[in-house]
Write a protein that holds these residues in place. Structure first.
Motif, PDB file in Angstrom:
ATOM      1  N   GLN A   4       9.840  87.054   1.956  1.00  0.00           N
ATOM      2  CA  GLN A   4       9.145  86.762   3.202  1.00  0.00           C
ATOM      3  C   GLN A   4       9.809  87.483   4.369  1.00  0.00           C
ATOM      4  OE1 GLN A   4       8.951  82.484   3.610  1.00  0.00           O
ATOM      5  NE2 GLN A   4       8.216  82.192   1.518  1.00  0.00           N
ATOM      6  N   SER A   5       9.082  87.574   5.462  1.00  0.00           N
ATOM      7  CA  SER A   5       9.576  88.324   6.616  1.00  0.00           C
ATOM      8  C   SER A   5       9.987  87.434   7.781  1.00  0.00           C
ATOM      9  CB  SER A   5       8.510  89.315   7.094  1.00  0.00           C
ATOM     10  OG  SER A   5       8.224  90.254   6.073  1.00  0.00           O
ATOM     11  N   ALA A   6       9.720  86.135   7.691  1.00  0.00           N
ATOM     12  CA  ALA A   6      10.067  85.271   8.812  1.00  0.00           C
ATOM     13  C   ALA A   6      10.200  83.826   8.357  1.00  0.00           C
ATOM     14  CB  ALA A   6       9.017  85.372   9.921  1.00  0.00           C
ATOM     15  N   ILE A   7      10.961  83.050   9.139  1.00  0.00           N
ATOM     16  CA  ILE A   7      11.135  81.625   8.889  1.00  0.00           C
ATOM     17  C   ILE A   7      11.235  80.916  10.238  1.00  0.00           C
ATOM     18  CG2 ILE A   7      13.638  81.938   8.668  1.00  0.00           C
ATOM     19  CD1 ILE A   7      13.693  79.523   6.798  1.00  0.00           C
ATOM     20  N   LEU A   8      10.589  79.766  10.360  1.00  0.00           N
ATOM     21  CA  LEU A   8      10.588  79.010  11.607  1.00  0.00           C
ATOM     22  C   LEU A   8      11.441  77.758  11.446  1.00  0.00           C
ATOM     23  CD1 LEU A   8       9.407  78.711  14.489  1.00  0.00           C
ATOM     24  CD2 LEU A   8       7.600  77.298  13.468  1.00  0.00           C
ATOM     25  N   GLY A   9      12.431  77.596  12.335  1.00  0.00           N
ATOM     26  CA  GLY A   9      13.293  76.428  12.316  1.00  0.00           C
ATOM     27  C   GLY A   9      12.885  75.423  13.388  1.00  0.00           C
ATOM     28  N   MET A  10      12.611  74.182  12.954  1.00  0.00           N
ATOM     29  CA  MET A  10      12.320  73.099  13.886  1.00  0.00           C
ATOM     30  C   MET A  10      13.600  72.271  14.035  1.00  0.00           C
ATOM     31  SD  MET A  10       9.206  74.195  13.608  1.00  0.00           S
ATOM     32  CE  MET A  10       8.264  73.155  14.704  1.00  0.00           C
ATOM     33  N   HIS A  11      13.766  71.604  15.170  1.00  0.00           N
ATOM     34  CA  HIS A  11      15.023  70.913  15.427  1.00  0.00           C
ATOM     35  C   HIS A  11      14.805  69.513  15.980  1.00  0.00           C
ATOM     36  CE1 HIS A  11      16.023  75.238  15.296  1.00  0.00           C
ATOM     37  NE2 HIS A  11      17.118  74.799  14.688  1.00  0.00           N
ATOM     38  N   LYS A  12      15.891  68.891  16.377  1.00  0.00           N
ATOM     39  CA  LYS A  12      15.852  67.517  16.848  1.00  0.00           C
ATOM     40  C   LYS A  12      15.060  67.403  18.157  1.00  0.00           C
ATOM     41  CE  LYS A  12      18.960  63.784  18.299  1.00  0.00           C
ATOM     42  NZ  LYS A  12      20.378  63.411  18.545  1.00  0.00           N
ATOM     43  N   ILE A  13      14.221  66.377  18.223  1.00  0.00           N
ATOM     44  CA  ILE A  13      13.488  66.093  19.458  1.00  0.00           C
ATOM     45  C   ILE A  13      14.392  65.243  20.340  1.00  0.00           C
ATOM     46  CG2 ILE A  13      11.430  65.027  20.446  1.00  0.00           C
ATOM     47  CD1 ILE A  13      10.074  65.466  17.700  1.00  0.00           C
ATOM     48  N   GLN A  14      14.688  65.735  21.519  1.00  0.00           N
ATOM     49  CA  GLN A  14      15.661  65.069  22.391  1.00  0.00           C
ATOM     50  C   GLN A  14      15.134  65.018  23.823  1.00  0.00           C
ATOM     51  OE1 GLN A  14      19.552  67.060  23.196  1.00  0.00           O
ATOM     52  NE2 GLN A  14      20.425  65.245  22.213  1.00  0.00           N
ATOM     53  N   ASP A  15      15.286  63.852  24.459  1.00  0.00           N
ATOM     54  CA  ASP A  15      14.881  63.731  25.868  1.00  0.00           C
ATOM     55  C   ASP A  15      15.805  64.569  26.739  1.00  0.00           C
ATOM     56  OD1 ASP A  15      12.831  62.050  25.253  1.00  0.00           O
ATOM     57  OD2 ASP A  15      13.908  60.203  25.757  1.00  0.00           O
ATOM     58  N   ARG A  16      15.175  65.463  27.563  1.00  0.00           N
ATOM     59  CA  ARG A  16      15.973  66.320  28.449  1.00  0.00           C
ATOM     60  C   ARG A  16      15.276  66.431  29.799  1.00  0.00           C
ATOM     61  NH1 ARG A  16      16.485  69.707  23.857  1.00  0.00           N
ATOM     62  NH2 ARG A  16      15.070  71.285  24.690  1.00  0.00           N
ATOM     63  N   PRO A  17      16.020  66.648  30.886  1.00  0.00           N
ATOM     64  CA  PRO A  17      15.398  66.882  32.197  1.00  0.00           C
ATOM     65  C   PRO A  17      14.759  68.263  32.240  1.00  0.00           C
ATOM     66  CG  PRO A  17      17.783  67.054  32.358  1.00  0.00           C
ATOM     67  CD  PRO A  17      17.503  66.585  30.975  1.00  0.00           C
ATOM     68  N   VAL A  18      13.491  68.314  32.634  1.00  0.00           N
ATOM     69  CA  VAL A  18      12.740  69.566  32.657  1.00  0.00           C
ATOM     70  C   VAL A  18      12.009  69.668  33.999  1.00  0.00           C
ATOM     71  CG1 VAL A  18      10.944  70.938  31.551  1.00  0.00           C
ATOM     72  CG2 VAL A  18      12.400  69.453  30.161  1.00  0.00           C
ATOM     73  N   ALA A  19      11.999  70.872  34.588  1.00  0.00           N
ATOM     74  CA  ALA A  19      11.277  71.098  35.843  1.00  0.00           C
ATOM     75  C   ALA A  19       9.792  71.266  35.551  1.00  0.00           C
ATOM     76  CB  ALA A  19      11.821  72.324  36.550  1.00  0.00           C
ATOM     77  N   VAL A  20       8.963  70.374  36.104  1.00  0.00           N
ATOM     78  CA  VAL A  20       7.507  70.426  35.920  1.00  0.00           C
ATOM     79  C   VAL A  20       6.851  70.407  37.296  1.00  0.00           C
ATOM     80  CG1 VAL A  20       5.493  69.322  34.909  1.00  0.00           C
ATOM     81  CG2 VAL A  20       7.697  69.220  33.717  1.00  0.00           C
ATOM     82  N   ASN A  21       6.184  71.527  37.660  1.00  0.00           N
ATOM     83  CA  ASN A  21       5.515  71.633  38.965  1.00  0.00           C
ATOM     84  C   ASN A  21       6.455  71.289  40.119  1.00  0.00           C
ATOM     85  OD1 ASN A  21       3.055  72.308  37.701  1.00  0.00           O
ATOM     86  ND2 ASN A  21       2.548  70.127  37.418  1.00  0.00           N
ATOM     87  N   GLY A  22       7.651  71.810  40.044  1.00  0.00           N
ATOM     88  CA  GLY A  22       8.612  71.619  41.118  1.00  0.00           C
ATOM     89  C   GLY A  22       9.319  70.281  41.107  1.00  0.00           C
ATOM     90  N   LYS A  23       9.048  69.443  40.103  1.00  0.00           N
ATOM     91  CA  LYS A  23       9.710  68.154  40.002  1.00  0.00           C
ATOM     92  C   LYS A  23      10.437  68.040  38.666  1.00  0.00           C
ATOM     93  CE  LYS A  23       6.305  65.711  42.855  1.00  0.00           C
ATOM     94  NZ  LYS A  23       5.348  64.562  42.897  1.00  0.00           N
ATOM     95  N   VAL A  24      11.512  67.234  38.642  1.00  0.00           N
ATOM     96  CA  VAL A  24      12.284  67.029  37.420  1.00  0.00           C
ATOM     97  C   VAL A  24      11.718  65.826  36.661  1.00  0.00           C
ATOM     98  CG1 VAL A  24      14.520  66.489  36.431  1.00  0.00           C
ATOM     99  CG2 VAL A  24      14.366  68.032  38.402  1.00  0.00           C
ATOM    100  N   GLU A  25      11.351  66.059  35.380  1.00  0.00           N
ATOM    101  CA  GLU A  25      10.857  64.985  34.533  1.00  0.00           C
ATOM    102  C   GLU A  25      11.696  64.927  33.253  1.00  0.00           C
ATOM    103  OE1 GLU A  25       6.721  64.957  33.674  1.00  0.00           O
ATOM    104  OE2 GLU A  25       6.111  65.595  35.701  1.00  0.00           O
TER     105      GLU A  25
END
Length: 499
Positions: free
Chosen positions: A436-457
């Protein structure tokens, strides 16, 4: 009323099978779902269970007979109407039972190995020379780099000689031991061994092949496990409960001690044990991937909240409708396949100086098993629903745990998904699964602060890692592919609308 017992539908590419072990005789009363017979192909062992309660009135095919898919091999009658027939059949069967106990020497041979498997290794001898054994008792496990094969006794008798020890490399149909049929151990010295062998054989007769294999892999003593199944049979749940209870007592260990610890002084010890064939094969393929591909990894992250909201809203209805739980893997597979349609190079492979583009979508799913990591294949994923994908993944995972994956189920595949997140991995660089030519790694789902429309969520975020062969996939394609997967997972409605 008579019920026919038939050979199950055989795996694709398997023309016929053999009757390996009858767990019942003519005249025996059987319960619904009781294992009656093991059917062995060159790839798997299939269990045939009773569809109802009754009495075995007729066995049409003896052990060792070659049979075809859905061939009738026995009949079950009602308990009241079958007693007379069963007694007659039992009497007729007696000469056949005594025929094998004539003191003749029977060769213990390696089974016919699956196609493309050149040799095998003796994994575990369950008996010793001089030990009494019963017909159909498991004598030895033969391990290939893909499956574990059980070799059972063909008759009651004594193991006269073991020609090859654990760890030896053997070939198909090679003689690895001698069984003296009908013999018994010496009168003076065999009392204890006889008792041990009889108790062991009784427990082995009550075990299905998958349970026997699970006990062998964990290095457990079957006689110490209390069975809660019908007739006192030991189930997989019994083995799991025994392992959990044993873990609480440090003095007991479930790992097979094939090598004694080496003293280094004081409390410092070390233990050396050989790699299994599967572990060797995994090592070879990992080295092959790193040495023969121009591997590179690109990363991204996704917001899992949309999928988690859908799952929370519909999981109960989904399970009630389809009989399977709605997980994340079905969404991952769907997103991967839709992205592969848009980036065909990621679904291709290199063969010599040619690039082979596949117009089908077979996705390998990395599954952790007691023997190591395997990658069974989901075929034609573009034609499967979310429920189909979840059901097939569960089926393959259970087969992997029980060592029942076939060679066909583990070969092929155009793209691989591996989910280290189930073990807590936050980020990794997965290694390509050749060719095969590629492999996709999925990882732990973790709550993190993310900037959404100029606000932190605070959002449930997950890192994605795409490792790819740079010889066939350019940076632009790899990033475009990963972004497409991200977009599908962050807006699952696009999967339904195909936009």
């Amino acid at each position: 009323m008579t019920t026919e017992i038939k050979v199950p539908v055989l795996p694709e590419s398997v023309a016929d099978a053999s009757v390996a072990t009858w767990h019942v005789s003519v005249g025996d009363k059987v319960s619904r779902d009781q294992n009656l017979v093991d059917i062995e192909t060159d790839k798997v062992v299939l269990e045939v269970v009773s569809p109802e309660e009754g009495v075995i009135t007729e066995i049409l095919e003896d052990e060792g007979a070659t049979v075809l898919a859905e061939q009738v091999i026995a009949k079950i009658g009602a308990a009241d109407s079958a007693q007379a027939d069963s007694s007659k059949s039992t009497e007729a069967a007696k000469p056949a039972e005594t025929k094998s106990s004539g003191g003749e020497k029977v060769e213990i041979k390696v089974p016919v190995l699956p196609e493309s498997v050149a040799d095998a290794t003796i994994a575990t001898w369950h008996v010793q020379a001089g030990q009494s054994v019963s017909r159909d008792e498991n004598l030895v496990d033969i391990e290939t780099d893909k499956v574990v094969l059980e070799v059972v006794a063909q008759a009651d008798g004594v193991v006269a000689e073991i020609k090859h020890e654990e760890g030896d490399t053997v070939l198909a149909e090679q003689v690895i031991g001698i069984l003296e049929a009908g013999a018994s151990a010496g009168a003076a010295s065999s009392e204890a061994p006889k008792e041990e062998a009889s108790s062991g054989s009784d427990s082995n007769d009550a075990l299905s092949p998958s349970v026997r294999r699970m006990i062998a892999e964990k290095g457990l003593d079957a006689s110490k496990i209390t069975g809660t199944g019908k007739g006192g049979r030991v189930t997989k749940e019994d083995v799991d409960n025994f392992i959990k209870s044993s873990a609480k007592a440090p003095a007991q260990t479930s790992a097979p001690a094939k090598a004694a610890p080496t003293e280094l002084g004081g409390d410092r010890t070390q233990k050396r044990e050989p790699m299994t064939r599967l572990r060797k094969r995994i090592a070879e393929r990992l080295l092959e991937a790193t040495n023969s591909t121009a591997m590179l990894t690109t990363f991204n992250e996704i917001n899992m909240k949309p999928i988690m909201d859908i799952r929370k809203q519909y999981k109960d209805v989904f399970e009630e409708r389809h009989g399977i739980r709605l997980g994340f893997m079905s969404f991952y597979v769907k997103a991967v396949v839709e992205a592969l349609k848009r980036f065909p190079a990621v679904n291709a492979c290199i063969d010599g100086d040619d690039i082979v583009y596949h117009n089908y979508f077979d996705v390998s799913i990395a599954v952790s098993t007691p023997r190591g990591l395997v990658t069974p294949v989901l075929r034609d994923c573009d034609k499967m629903s979310l429920a189909d994908i979840e059901a097939k993944i569960r089926e393959l995972a259970l087969k992997g745990r029980d060592g029942k994956l076939t060679v066909d189920e583990m070969t092929g595949g155009n793209f691989t998904i591996t989910n280290g997140g189930v073990f807590g991995s936050l980020l990794s660089t997965p290694i390509i699964n050749p060719p095969q030519s590629a492999i996709l790694g999925m990882h732990k789902i973790q709550d993190r602060p993310v900037a959404v429309n100029g606000k932190v969520e605070i959002l449930p975020m997950m890192y994605l890692a795409l490792s790819y062969d740079h010889r066939i996939i350019d940076g632009k394609e790899s990033v475009g592919y990963l972004v497409t997967v991200k977009e599908f997972l962050e807006d699952p409605t696009r999967l339904l609308l195909d936009v």
